[in-house]
Design an enzyme around this catalytic site. Structure first.
Site, PDB file in Angstrom:
ATOM      1  N   HIS A  30      19.077 -11.112 -14.272  1.00  0.00           N
ATOM      2  CA  HIS A  30      18.199 -10.624 -13.205  1.00  0.00           C
ATOM      3  C   HIS A  30      18.933 -10.593 -11.876  1.00  0.00           C
ATOM      4  O   HIS A  30      19.155 -11.637 -11.244  1.00  0.00           O
ATOM      5  CB  HIS A  30      16.960 -11.510 -13.080  1.00  0.00           C
ATOM      6  CG  HIS A  30      15.852 -10.888 -12.294  1.00  0.00           C
ATOM      7  ND1 HIS A  30      14.702 -10.394 -12.875  1.00  0.00           N
ATOM      8  CD2 HIS A  30      15.710 -10.658 -10.967  1.00  0.00           C
ATOM      9  CE1 HIS A  30      13.915  -9.902 -11.941  1.00  0.00           C
ATOM     10  NE2 HIS A  30      14.511 -10.052 -10.763  1.00  0.00           N
ATOM     11  N   HIS A  32      19.994  -7.518  -8.423  1.00  0.00           N
ATOM     12  CA  HIS A  32      19.739  -6.201  -7.845  1.00  0.00           C
ATOM     13  C   HIS A  32      20.966  -5.708  -7.084  1.00  0.00           C
ATOM     14  O   HIS A  32      21.679  -6.510  -6.473  1.00  0.00           O
ATOM     15  CB  HIS A  32      18.573  -6.259  -6.855  1.00  0.00           C
ATOM     16  CG  HIS A  32      17.364  -6.973  -7.353  1.00  0.00           C
ATOM     17  ND1 HIS A  32      16.504  -6.442  -8.285  1.00  0.00           N
ATOM     18  CD2 HIS A  32      16.868  -8.207  -7.040  1.00  0.00           C
ATOM     19  CE1 HIS A  32      15.522  -7.313  -8.520  1.00  0.00           C
ATOM     20  NE2 HIS A  32      15.729  -8.387  -7.787  1.00  0.00           N
ATOM     21  N   TYR A  48       9.688  -5.678   2.487  1.00  0.00           N
ATOM     22  CA  TYR A  48      10.753  -6.306   3.259  1.00  0.00           C
ATOM     23  C   TYR A  48      11.877  -5.295   3.428  1.00  0.00           C
ATOM     24  O   TYR A  48      11.913  -4.266   2.744  1.00  0.00           O
ATOM     25  CB  TYR A  48      11.288  -7.556   2.541  1.00  0.00           C
ATOM     26  CG  TYR A  48      11.749  -7.274   1.126  1.00  0.00           C
ATOM     27  CD1 TYR A  48      13.033  -6.779   0.870  1.00  0.00           C
ATOM     28  CD2 TYR A  48      10.904  -7.468   0.034  1.00  0.00           C
ATOM     29  CE1 TYR A  48      13.452  -6.483  -0.411  1.00  0.00           C
ATOM     30  CE2 TYR A  48      11.316  -7.173  -1.250  1.00  0.00           C
ATOM     31  CZ  TYR A  48      12.591  -6.686  -1.472  1.00  0.00           C
ATOM     32  OH  TYR A  48      13.002  -6.387  -2.736  1.00  0.00           O
ATOM     33  N   ARG A 123      10.347  -1.811 -15.652  1.00  0.00           N
ATOM     34  CA  ARG A 123       9.712  -2.888 -14.906  1.00  0.00           C
ATOM     35  C   ARG A 123       8.428  -2.425 -14.234  1.00  0.00           C
ATOM     36  O   ARG A 123       8.389  -1.362 -13.610  1.00  0.00           O
ATOM     37  CB  ARG A 123      10.654  -3.421 -13.822  1.00  0.00           C
ATOM     38  CG  ARG A 123      10.157  -4.723 -13.170  1.00  0.00           C
ATOM     39  CD  ARG A 123      10.956  -5.061 -11.928  1.00  0.00           C
ATOM     40  NE  ARG A 123      10.907  -6.484 -11.613  1.00  0.00           N
ATOM     41  CZ  ARG A 123      11.228  -7.014 -10.444  1.00  0.00           C
ATOM     42  NH1 ARG A 123      11.648  -6.220  -9.457  1.00  0.00           N
ATOM     43  NH2 ARG A 123      11.163  -8.305 -10.225  1.00  0.00           N
ATOM     44  N   HIS A 178      10.587 -14.792 -13.553  1.00  0.00           N
ATOM     45  CA  HIS A 178      10.487 -15.971 -12.672  1.00  0.00           C
ATOM     46  C   HIS A 178       9.413 -16.966 -13.103  1.00  0.00           C
ATOM     47  O   HIS A 178       8.639 -17.465 -12.290  1.00  0.00           O
ATOM     48  CB  HIS A 178      10.239 -15.525 -11.231  1.00  0.00           C
ATOM     49  CG  HIS A 178      11.217 -14.505 -10.727  1.00  0.00           C
ATOM     50  ND1 HIS A 178      12.548 -14.505 -11.095  1.00  0.00           N
ATOM     51  CD2 HIS A 178      11.057 -13.436  -9.895  1.00  0.00           C
ATOM     52  CE1 HIS A 178      13.170 -13.489 -10.507  1.00  0.00           C
ATOM     53  NE2 HIS A 178      12.297 -12.824  -9.791  1.00  0.00           N
ATOM     54  N   ASP A 244      18.656 -13.836  -9.791  1.00  0.00           N
ATOM     55  CA  ASP A 244      17.813 -13.169  -8.793  1.00  0.00           C
ATOM     56  C   ASP A 244      18.604 -12.793  -7.542  1.00  0.00           C
ATOM     57  O   ASP A 244      18.031 -12.589  -6.468  1.00  0.00           O
ATOM     58  CB  ASP A 244      16.598 -14.019  -8.436  1.00  0.00           C
ATOM     59  CG  ASP A 244      15.480 -13.211  -7.793  1.00  0.00           C
ATOM     60  OD1 ASP A 244      15.517 -11.963  -7.895  1.00  0.00           O
ATOM     61  OD2 ASP A 244      14.581 -13.812  -7.183  1.00  0.00           O
TER      62      ASP A 244
END
Length: 289
Positions: A30, A32, A48, A123, A178, A244
């Site tokens: 996981h 990005h 954000y 997702r 998560h 993450d």
């Protein structure tokens, strides 16, 4: 309209754990990559504004933490514009896989191109602006089944009880981000977390990740330990780990990756189970050799 806050940058010096050795073949499931306008526009309804998180820094993070492979998840601020993720996958075909965010109705050729690039799942995200919710979850489930993909969910497990049966009827593997992304203060006996445990026991997957998101106590995130242990006990063969990175929306400051990895010694104390989580399970789920 709510203010769109700027995210702090991730820890510039990522490192591996100090309490154990990351097993060979480990996978970070996981993370990005994030681009900035004008080349990679940000959606207007985002929650954000992140700093750039380019592919070279992501790959350097994998190297620094001892990860052989990685899985990129399409970030919410890019909406359904998967270009940067797909470009990164194509440049690293053996090392990376991807989870896309797409509208329904894409032409077959575009779906095939995503799969060819290394996309293995879709997702659905109900927590951050720019994501796709659950209204058409059955249609996404049918599409994922047709493509040989799984469905990944970013949701708050406290909202699971009224929809758990609906999700359980989807004929594809489900992956929950998560540990259910619910505050640790709610407790493991919360009906939502118990619903998540039930879905995982019944054959679905969960990411043991997001300690800094779920913890109420803060570092070293000890209040998350009962959740991780309960999920790992429920299905040690269907738990995976994710960094993450680059830790978007970490408003109290970005976590240290070494700390998150050290926490695994508490979340999954057994070394054989940790190897399952880092190596065997993700290589099976994401199709790494």
């Amino acid at each position: 309209m709510a203010e769109i806050r700027d995210c702090p940058a991730p820890d510039p010096h990522p490192g591996g754990p100090t309490r154990y050795r990351v097993p060979e073949g480990a996978v970070d499931t996981h993370a990005h990559v994030i681009g900035l306008p004008p080349a990679y526009p940000l959606v207007a309804d985002r929650s954000y504004t992140p700093p750039a998180a380019p592919a070279d820094r992501y790959l350097a993070m994998l190297d620094a933490t001892g990860m052989a492979n990685g899985v990129l998840v399409q970030v919410s601020v890019h909406g359904t514009d998967n270009r940067l993720m797909v470009e990164t996958l194509r440049a690293n075909r053996q090392r990376l896989r991807g989870i896309a965010v797409i509208p329904l109705g894409l032409p077959d050729a575009q779906l095939a191109a995503l799969k060819e690039a290394g996309v293995v799942g879709l997702r659905l995200n109900v927590l951050f602006g720019g994501g796709i919710g659950l209204d058409a979850v059955e249609a996404y489930g049918a599409l994922a089944r047709e493509m040989g993909w799984h469905l990944q969910f970013l949701l708050d497990a406290r909202d699971l009880p009224p929809i758990a049966t609906r999700l359980s009827r989807l004929a594809v593997p489900l992956v929950f981000d998560h540990m259910g992304h619910m505050p640790a203060s709610a407790g493991v006996e919360h009906p939502g977390f118990q619903a998540l445990l039930g879905l995982v026991r019944d054959g679905n997957w969960v990411k043991l990740s997001g300690a800094f998101r779920d913890s109420v106590a803060g570092p070293p995130y000890a209040d998350t330990i009962p959740f991780a242990r309960a999920l790992n006990d429920a299905a040690p063969e269907r738990c995976v780990w994710g960094s993450d990175w680059p830790h978007v929306a970490a408003w109290d400051g970005p976590p240290r990756l070494a700390d998150l990895l050290d926490l695994m010694a508490e979340w999954v104390p057994d070394a054989d189970r940790r190897r399952q989580l880092f190596v065997d399970n993700p290589r099976r789920l994401y199709g790494f050799d």
